[in-house]
Design a protein around this motif. Sequence first.
Motif, mmCIF file in Angstrom:
data_model
loop_
_atom_site.group_PDB
_atom_site.id
_atom_site.type_symbol
_atom_site.label_atom_id
_atom_site.label_comp_id
_atom_site.label_asym_id
_atom_site.label_seq_id
_atom_site.Cartn_x
_atom_site.Cartn_y
_atom_site.Cartn_z
ATOM 1 N N ASP A 37 6.916 -4.180 -1.253
ATOM 2 C CA ASP A 37 6.875 -2.720 -1.378
ATOM 3 C C ASP A 37 8.080 -2.236 -2.194
ATOM 4 O O ASP A 37 8.862 -3.050 -2.703
ATOM 5 N N ASP A 38 8.233 -0.944 -2.326
ATOM 6 C CA ASP A 38 9.286 -0.417 -3.206
ATOM 7 C C ASP A 38 10.693 -0.742 -2.717
ATOM 8 O O ASP A 38 11.632 -0.745 -3.496
ATOM 9 N N LEU A 60 5.134 -7.541 2.129
ATOM 10 C CA LEU A 60 3.927 -7.027 2.771
ATOM 11 C C LEU A 60 2.908 -8.125 3.035
ATOM 12 O O LEU A 60 2.020 -7.964 3.894
ATOM 13 N N ASP A 86 -1.811 -12.113 7.317
ATOM 14 C CA ASP A 86 -2.322 -11.133 8.269
ATOM 15 C C ASP A 86 -1.800 -9.698 8.052
ATOM 16 O O ASP A 86 -1.000 -9.189 8.841
ATOM 17 N N SER A 87 -2.262 -9.040 6.981
ATOM 18 C CA SER A 87 -2.048 -7.591 6.826
ATOM 19 C C SER A 87 -3.052 -7.070 5.804
ATOM 20 O O SER A 87 -3.499 -7.817 4.927
ATOM 21 N N ASP A 88 -3.411 -5.779 5.918
ATOM 22 C CA ASP A 88 -4.514 -5.213 5.132
ATOM 23 C C ASP A 88 -4.084 -4.847 3.715
ATOM 24 O O ASP A 88 -3.974 -3.660 3.359
ATOM 25 N N LEU A 98 -5.806 -5.106 1.166
ATOM 26 C CA LEU A 98 -6.899 -4.370 0.515
ATOM 27 C C LEU A 98 -6.559 -2.872 0.476
ATOM 28 O O LEU A 98 -6.742 -2.209 -0.543
ATOM 29 N N LEU A 99 -6.043 -2.346 1.582
ATOM 30 C CA LEU A 99 -5.692 -0.920 1.649
ATOM 31 C C LEU A 99 -4.481 -0.608 0.774
ATOM 32 O O LEU A 99 -4.445 0.419 0.092
ATOM 33 N N TRP A 100 -3.485 -1.467 0.828
ATOM 34 C CA TRP A 100 -2.298 -1.279 -0.014
ATOM 35 C C TRP A 100 -2.698 -1.251 -1.496
ATOM 36 O O TRP A 100 -2.340 -0.335 -2.237
ATOM 37 N N GLY A 126 -4.627 1.832 -2.424
ATOM 38 C CA GLY A 126 -3.737 2.983 -2.451
ATOM 39 C C GLY A 126 -2.871 3.003 -3.696
ATOM 40 O O GLY A 126 -2.726 4.039 -4.356
ATOM 41 N N VAL A 127 -2.312 1.840 -4.051
ATOM 42 C CA VAL A 127 -1.466 1.747 -5.247
ATOM 43 C C VAL A 127 -2.296 2.026 -6.496
ATOM 44 O O VAL A 127 -1.867 2.729 -7.409
ATOM 45 N N GLY A 160 4.344 -12.449 9.571
ATOM 46 C CA GLY A 160 4.268 -11.772 10.865
ATOM 47 C C GLY A 160 5.235 -12.363 11.865
ATOM 48 O O GLY A 160 5.685 -11.686 12.774
ATOM 49 N N ALA A 161 5.557 -13.651 11.670
ATOM 50 C CA ALA A 161 6.531 -14.302 12.556
ATOM 51 C C ALA A 161 7.832 -14.567 11.805
ATOM 52 O O ALA A 161 8.894 -14.092 12.180
ATOM 53 N N MET A 166 7.559 -6.927 6.860
ATOM 54 C CA MET A 166 7.942 -5.871 5.930
ATOM 55 C C MET A 166 9.450 -5.596 5.986
ATOM 56 O O MET A 166 10.015 -5.026 5.063
ATOM 57 N N ILE A 194 6.335 -3.633 -8.354
ATOM 58 C CA ILE A 194 6.760 -2.840 -7.199
ATOM 59 C C ILE A 194 7.877 -3.565 -6.459
ATOM 60 O O ILE A 194 7.701 -4.716 -6.041
ATOM 61 N N ALA A 208 3.709 -16.095 18.326
ATOM 62 C CA ALA A 208 4.863 -15.300 17.913
ATOM 63 C C ALA A 208 4.516 -14.300 16.820
ATOM 64 O O ALA A 208 5.227 -13.330 16.617
ATOM 65 N N ARG A 209 3.429 -14.549 16.070
ATOM 66 C CA ARG A 209 3.038 -13.645 14.988
ATOM 67 C C ARG A 209 2.597 -12.282 15.511
ATOM 68 O O ARG A 209 2.712 -11.276 14.815
ATOM 69 N N HIS A 247 -2.363 -5.921 15.172
ATOM 70 C CA HIS A 247 -1.425 -7.050 15.261
ATOM 71 C C HIS A 247 -0.665 -7.088 16.594
ATOM 72 O O HIS A 247 0.408 -7.694 16.678
ATOM 73 N N ASP A 280 -4.361 -1.174 8.838
ATOM 74 C CA ASP A 280 -2.972 -0.924 8.427
ATOM 75 C C ASP A 280 -2.856 0.305 7.529
ATOM 76 O O ASP A 280 -2.576 0.190 6.326
ATOM 77 N N LEU A 330 0.146 0.841 5.224
ATOM 78 C CA LEU A 330 0.105 0.308 3.855
ATOM 79 C C LEU A 330 -0.684 1.226 2.928
ATOM 80 O O LEU A 330 -0.294 1.465 1.790
ATOM 81 N N TRP A 331 -1.814 1.726 3.411
ATOM 82 C CA TRP A 331 -2.616 2.665 2.615
ATOM 83 C C TRP A 331 -1.786 3.893 2.261
ATOM 84 O O TRP A 331 -1.703 4.301 1.098
ATOM 85 N N GLY A 345 0.929 3.135 -0.206
ATOM 86 C CA GLY A 345 0.350 2.909 -1.531
ATOM 87 C C GLY A 345 -0.059 4.207 -2.202
ATOM 88 O O GLY A 345 0.229 4.436 -3.385
ATOM 89 N N VAL A 346 -0.705 5.072 -1.454
ATOM 90 C CA VAL A 346 -1.132 6.371 -1.992
ATOM 91 C C VAL A 346 0.089 7.211 -2.368
ATOM 92 O O VAL A 346 0.122 7.856 -3.419
ATOM 93 N N ARG A 389 3.056 6.429 -3.404
ATOM 94 C CA ARG A 389 3.890 6.083 -4.573
ATOM 95 C C ARG A 389 3.337 6.627 -5.886
ATOM 96 O O ARG A 389 4.078 6.896 -6.813
#
Lengths: 363, 363
Positions: free
Chosen positions: A176-177, A182, A201-203, A205-207, A210-211, A324-325, A329, A351, B86-87, B110, B203, B206-207, B210-211, B213
């Motif tokens: 991220d910035d 991420l 394990d993080s979305d 697709l949404l990031w 959005g970007v 995640g472990a 972020m 980014i 742990a994740r 998560h 998440d 993240l969306w 992303g939006v 920025r």
Amino acid sequence: MPSCPAACHRSPGRRRSGRRLRITEADSLDPRASNPLSSVLRLRPHLRVLVFDSGVYRMPAKRQRPRRKSASKSKVYDMALIQRGARLRRSPFFDSTLKAGCKSYTVYNHTFLPSYYDDPVTEYWHLLKHVALWDVAVERNVEIRGPDGFDFMQLLTPRDMEKCRVGQGKYVLITDDAGGILNDPVLLRLEENRFWIALADSDILLWAKGVARGSGLDVTISEPDASPLQVQGPKSKALMADLFGEKVTALPYYFFTPTELDGIPVLVTRTGWTAEVGYELYLLDASRGEDLWNAVMKAGKPYNIRPTGPSDIRRIEAGILNYGADMTMEENPYEVDLGRLVDLDKSSDFIGRAALQRIKDEG
Amino acid sequence: MPSCPAACHRSPGRRRSGRRLRITEADSLDPRASNPLSSVLRLRPHLRVLVFDSGVYRMPAKRQRPRRKSASKSKVYDMALIQRGARLRRSPFFDSTLKAGCKSYTVYNHTFLPSYYDDPVTEYWHLLKHVALWDVAVERNVEIRGPDGFDFMQLLTPRDMEKCRVGQGKYVLITDDAGGILNDPVLLRLEENRFWIALADSDILLWAKGVARGSGLDVTISEPDASPLQVQGPKSKALMADLFGEKVTALPYYFFTPTELDGIPVLVTRTGWTAEVGYELYLLDASRGEDLWNAVMKAGKPYNIRPTGPSDIRRIEAGILNYGADMTMEENPYEVDLGRLVDLDKSSDFIGRAALQRIKDEG
């Protein structure tokens, strides 16, 4: 116990023994500590691993002996405690993993991830001696394509895509910035302007969506029909030759090729999460999951193939991080010794560049 | 069995019986069907519910009788099959839920979500007659703040924030440019330019980042220290009065107020996921989870409080949707009868407006 191989999976030619791993605390507040302990493995002089029913953890540096409780005591951190439901997705191989006797699942990218079929030490040695089959379709892919696909991928990751040919893959970070991590997907460059990233394990697709909307770039972000299955271990190369011929076994590390098996479309990559010789078969038709699973299992019989979960012992031994472990972020690439995945000199902007440049300059 | 109350949780004054619910398939391929069936409940003439160990499902319309297999057959869809590690994150109330005897968890954002402590029918009736305590800290909040916080929130949701006062909450949708539903959080307006959204399972942090920025708006997106705990049921109002005084029980539906309990900072909202009278306590200091849990449990004794999981029976009965099951990115608000959450006439633009206008015009 074999030593760490010179070339570990995600960093050919480099050893990762100096990397910090965060999943080291098995302290008194941690319910893991109340679990019966199966065994303690000494992998290297400074790396001991605790094997619990609930997972494998690196031995805390401070403690010489792990806390051990009576096995007759009721487990408060029991695997019997997690419920599945309609909200969570199943991979195309899910039914096959059930039939194969998978004993434990976790949830990853909103999808069930088989954790193990047998105890982790047995699966570890099987991976090191034979060949193992893992359902990792939870690494749900994101596709980036369109006229500006290349430029957008350059924006999304600190690695330089100029150095990634069509037909080649790269282990990349998505930052991220602020330079925070991420995700750490394996990227495949399918065409000049078309990429897949197989997610941790993080979305993302949404990031990415959005970007993209504010980027001014002409790009389409979607989830392709692609479900990775890992075939790992010293006998995987011979098995791949039997299944797909020499074209596949000639693949250099981190390259891939499209092919098919009994009419099932797959994309074979020379990648994995074990630091062993291994391949991933990206199933390209979700309706054929059971067919692909069965075909690989049948062909793998002479090589003593067995389904397993991801080997935490092997990946910790190899210094492979787990999103995640070991990193979130909150961490930047330099903090987790992944600075080699940041190309501050690349010509395109990305980014997190300004933040990562500052962090590097300040040491 | 009581009938559906006139005012259901997320839609005061409207009945949702016409809404389509997608979690209806208990077909032969579904491992749920191999699970011992506890009971079948007839909630309304056209709404029967199957209660399995693995969850509660609406009866498929086509089938008069559910598939029933011998209870002696080994369960392939057993709760013993999911592993934790742990994740995955634990809520500030996690240790308390373990101590209270939680029998099953699932994974949501998560994080471990307690599913139940007793069978779903017992918990359903307890919720309807007494008061229930649920850990829903998995609804990890996203904070939107900054000089353009209001404008950004307007961009993010099809609801009109002009109609949401400071101190008020709204049930909102987050949509993408195609009008697909990315999440359905409960939003709180804390200040003119500061909002929290308590997320369903995706998440949106993240969306939103992303939006933001590429939006040209001056806004900061982060995860605040806020962990919701639901107190629901007919006796919850009396319990709230004992704990916090009349200020809280005078809260209109979907309003909230900051307060404290024995020095523990909380924000109390008149919201919930049950269509019963109920409140949510947003713990504002993650280190005080056990203290808050214990204080509420102690004060709740005269009201027969007990910890439970979310009641799928009650929420299906009330027509409350569950993100990931009843709606996903593939559905738009009109397809799931949530068109009332889209204000096409609002003065500000929002993501998905053009697509949703077209979908509405085309019927």
